[in-house]
Motif scaffolding. Structure first.
Motif, short mmCIF file in Angstrom:
data_model
loop_
_atom_site.label_atom_id
_atom_site.label_comp_id
_atom_site.label_asym_id
_atom_site.label_seq_id
_atom_site.Cartn_x
_atom_site.Cartn_y
_atom_site.Cartn_z
N GLY A 1 0.82 -1.21 0.00
CA GLY A 1 0.00 0.00 0.00
C GLY A 1 0.85 1.25 0.00
O GLY A 1 0.56 2.23 -0.71
N ALA A 2 1.92 1.24 0.78
CA ALA A 2 2.82 2.39 0.84
C ALA A 2 3.53 2.62 -0.51
O ALA A 2 3.65 3.76 -0.97
CB ALA A 2 3.85 2.19 1.95
N ILE A 3 3.98 1.53 -1.13
CA ILE A 3 4.68 1.66 -2.42
C ILE A 3 3.75 2.18 -3.50
O ILE A 3 4.15 2.97 -4.36
CB ILE A 3 5.28 0.29 -2.83
CG1 ILE A 3 6.32 -0.16 -1.81
CG2 ILE A 3 5.92 0.39 -4.21
CD1 ILE A 3 7.42 0.82 -1.54
N PHE A 4 2.48 1.76 -3.47
CA PHE A 4 1.50 2.27 -4.42
C PHE A 4 1.41 3.80 -4.34
O PHE A 4 1.48 4.50 -5.36
CB PHE A 4 0.13 1.64 -4.15
CG PHE A 4 -1.02 2.37 -4.78
CD1 PHE A 4 -1.23 2.30 -6.15
CD2 PHE A 4 -1.88 3.14 -4.00
CE1 PHE A 4 -2.28 2.98 -6.74
CE2 PHE A 4 -2.94 3.81 -4.58
CZ PHE A 4 -3.14 3.74 -5.96
N LEU A 5 1.28 4.33 -3.13
CA LEU A 5 1.17 5.77 -2.95
C LEU A 5 2.46 6.49 -3.34
O LEU A 5 2.43 7.54 -4.02
CB LEU A 5 0.82 6.09 -1.50
CG LEU A 5 -0.57 5.63 -1.02
CD1 LEU A 5 -0.72 5.86 0.47
CD2 LEU A 5 -1.67 6.36 -1.79
N ILE A 6 3.59 5.92 -2.95
CA ILE A 6 4.88 6.57 -3.23
C ILE A 6 5.14 6.65 -4.73
O ILE A 6 5.60 7.69 -5.24
CB ILE A 6 6.01 5.81 -2.52
CG1 ILE A 6 5.90 6.00 -1.01
CG2 ILE A 6 7.38 6.29 -3.01
CD1 ILE A 6 6.81 5.10 -0.20
N GLN A 7 4.85 5.56 -5.47
CA GLN A 7 5.11 5.61 -6.91
C GLN A 7 4.20 6.62 -7.62
O GLN A 7 4.65 7.31 -8.54
CB GLN A 7 4.92 4.23 -7.55
CG GLN A 7 5.20 4.24 -9.06
CD GLN A 7 5.40 2.86 -9.65
OE1 GLN A 7 6.14 2.05 -9.10
NE2 GLN A 7 4.73 2.59 -10.76
N CYS A 8 2.95 6.71 -7.18
CA CYS A 8 2.05 7.70 -7.78
C CYS A 8 2.57 9.12 -7.56
O CYS A 8 2.52 9.97 -8.47
CB CYS A 8 0.64 7.56 -7.19
SG CYS A 8 -0.25 6.09 -7.75
N ILE A 9 3.07 9.38 -6.36
CA ILE A 9 3.62 10.71 -6.07
C ILE A 9 4.93 10.93 -6.83
O ILE A 9 5.16 12.01 -7.40
CB ILE A 9 3.85 10.86 -4.55
CG1 ILE A 9 2.51 10.81 -3.81
CG2 ILE A 9 4.59 12.16 -4.24
CD1 ILE A 9 2.64 10.70 -2.30
N ALA A 10 5.77 9.89 -6.89
CA ALA A 10 7.08 10.00 -7.55
C ALA A 10 6.96 10.18 -9.06
O ALA A 10 7.91 10.64 -9.71
CB ALA A 10 7.92 8.77 -7.24
N ALA A 11 5.81 9.82 -9.64
CA ALA A 11 5.64 9.94 -11.10
C ALA A 11 5.87 11.37 -11.58
O ALA A 11 6.40 11.59 -12.67
CB ALA A 11 4.25 9.47 -11.50
N PHE A 12 5.51 12.35 -10.75
CA PHE A 12 5.63 13.75 -11.16
C PHE A 12 7.09 14.22 -11.22
O PHE A 12 7.51 14.79 -12.23
CB PHE A 12 4.78 14.62 -10.24
CG PHE A 12 3.30 14.38 -10.37
CD1 PHE A 12 2.56 15.07 -11.31
CD2 PHE A 12 2.67 13.42 -9.58
CE1 PHE A 12 1.20 14.82 -11.46
CE2 PHE A 12 1.32 13.18 -9.71
CZ PHE A 12 0.57 13.87 -10.67
N PRO A 13 7.90 14.00 -10.17
CA PRO A 13 9.31 14.40 -10.29
C PRO A 13 10.08 13.58 -11.34
O PRO A 13 11.02 14.10 -11.95
CB PRO A 13 9.88 14.18 -8.88
CG PRO A 13 8.91 13.29 -8.19
CD PRO A 13 7.58 13.59 -8.78
N ILE A 14 9.68 12.32 -11.55
CA ILE A 14 10.34 11.52 -12.59
C ILE A 14 10.07 12.12 -13.96
O ILE A 14 10.99 12.25 -14.80
CB ILE A 14 9.85 10.06 -12.54
CG1 ILE A 14 10.37 9.37 -11.28
CG2 ILE A 14 10.31 9.28 -13.79
CD1 ILE A 14 9.77 7.99 -11.03
#
Length: 420
Positions: A98-111
């Motif tokens: 669950g934590a990784i799901f949220l982190i990747q969604c947020i990280a998509a923008f800086p990537i």
């Protein structure tokens, strides 16, 4: 006598498991051949570059689900602790995924900002939904491996591969671009849930509890570090090339890698997926453990070595015929990358053995050293283009392996003394 010995070898559980996993990987390569040809003829080099970034991000994030570490603990656990560890692992899986799901969604923008391409945001968020499916089958999958029933794991791989590659080909021909490699991952993950549930009776606990969670996480933390180093080493060249040489160069390099070492890695994955539970069975018997280990490594080296040399020799012939003339420039890179894989079975096998004997901290140390040397060689060689990077990969592999072997032998001797 020779025929009798051969029959004895082929009848062993390890060989049967390798056979199942190897058959699955062979089927996967056949399915992927059509996919690779289709993508090579429909994707531009920029599409390949975007796909490389998406896959790289997905693979990195996947490490932090601790799928490998938690699953390995279930496989290695003493019989009296298995039920408790499985129950706790289930809840840990949900917390981490669950934590990784949220982190990747947020990280998509800086990537997307880093690569100056907003087309990456939605695919990265979409593919992260797969993390919410993993806890539904990860515990059962690990128990099945513990029971040495890799036939079921192989079946999941084959069916998922068939469906995934079929979807990829259809979407690519329809002009869906990078979505042709995103949707198949998301749509085929439920295959594991269905097959695993039908083949194992274990079901999730009704009550939330984290008994022995420290034992699980302490075992998994070193394996997390190991997986992180492996993924970093497997993808750092993509990240550096994409940043310094551009998406087009990254696309050519990524094609050379996927069309070159994919077969060999699949074969090695088949062996090493079967090797860990094979060695865990006898981890209390030092002599039998070493015998199984060395016999297995000889077999892996012989098999992968033959494939690598054959593929390197035939690359100038099959690349233009199968993938098209536009990829001829990738052939030298493909050959060098293939040759760089020759010593890897020694390193992979040593890591598996160290994990079996509870020396995962040494595995992590070796992985850190290997990754540092690898990264430095890529940063130095990138100034000579993708061919220079390929040479840097080969040089770092040849440099590290001779250094690693004496360290591995030293700790194995210590383990032997302690066990005796």
């Amino acid at each position: 006598m020779l025929i009798k010995k051969l029959k004895q070898i082929l009848s062993g559980q390890f060989i049967r498991n390798v056979g199942w996993m190897g058959g699955a990987e062979l089927a996967n390569r056949i399915f992927r051949l059509a996919t690779t040809v289709t993508l090579a003829r429909t994707f531009s080099s920029q599409d390949y570059g975007l796909a490389a970034i998406i896959y790289t991000t997905y693979e990195f994030a996947n490490i932090f689900t601790l799928k490998g570490g938690i699953g390995a603990k279930i496989i290695q656990a003493d019989e009296q602790d298995v039920n408790v560890i499985c129950d706790t692992s289930y809840w840990l899986n949900w917390m981490l995924c669950g934590a990784i799901f949220l982190i990747q969604c947020i990280a998509a923008f800086p990537i997307a900002w880093f690569y100056q391409n907003n087309q990456l945001i939605l695919p990265l968020c979409t593919i992260s939904l797969t993390y919410l499916m993993l806890p539904n089958f990860m515990v059962q999958s690990a128990i099945i491996q513990r029971e040495n029933r890799l036939r079921i794991t192989a079946s999941c791989n084959v069916i998922q591969s068939l469906l995934g590659n079929t979807i990829t080909v259809i979407l690519a021909l329809l002009g869906m671009g990078i979505w042709a490699v995103v949707w198949p991952i998301l749509l085929t993950t439920p295959v594991w849930i269905i097959i695993i549930y039908k083949n194992h009776p274990w079901r999730p606990p009704k009550c939330f509890k984290l008994e022995k969670w420290q034992e699980i996480t302490n075992f998994g933390k070193n394996l997390l570090g190991v997986e992180l180093m492996v993924k970093l080493r497997s993808n750092i060249d993509y990240l550096i090339i994409g940043r310094f040489l551009g998406l087009e160069a990254l696309g050519i390099y990524y094609f050379a890698f996927s069309a070159g070492v994919g077969i060999t890695w699949n074969v090695m994955n088949s062996f090493f997926a079967a090797l860990f539970p094979h060695l865990c069975e006898v981890r209390g018997n030092s002599n039998e453990l070493k015998r199984r280990f060395f016999n297995s490594i000889k077999m892996i080296l012989a098999t992968t070595g033959a494939i690598i040399l054959l593929q390197s020799f035939l690359a100038p012939f099959y690349v233009p015929i199968i993938f098209g003339q536009k990829w001829i420039s990738a052939i030298p890179v493909l050959i060098i990358i293939c040759l760089s894989v020759l010593p890897e079975p020694l390193f992979w096998g040593g890591s598996v053995l160290l994990n079996v004997i509870d020396k995962s901290q040494i595995t992590l140390y070796l992985e850190v050293v290997f990754t540092i040397i690898f990264t430095i060689s890529i940063l130095i060689s990138v100034k000579w283009g993708i061919l220079g990077v390929a040479v840097g990969v080969l040089a770092s592999q040849m440099l590290v392996i001779p250094v690693v072997i004496p360290i591995l032998q030293k700790h194995l001797k210590k383990s032997s003394v302690l066990s005796s």
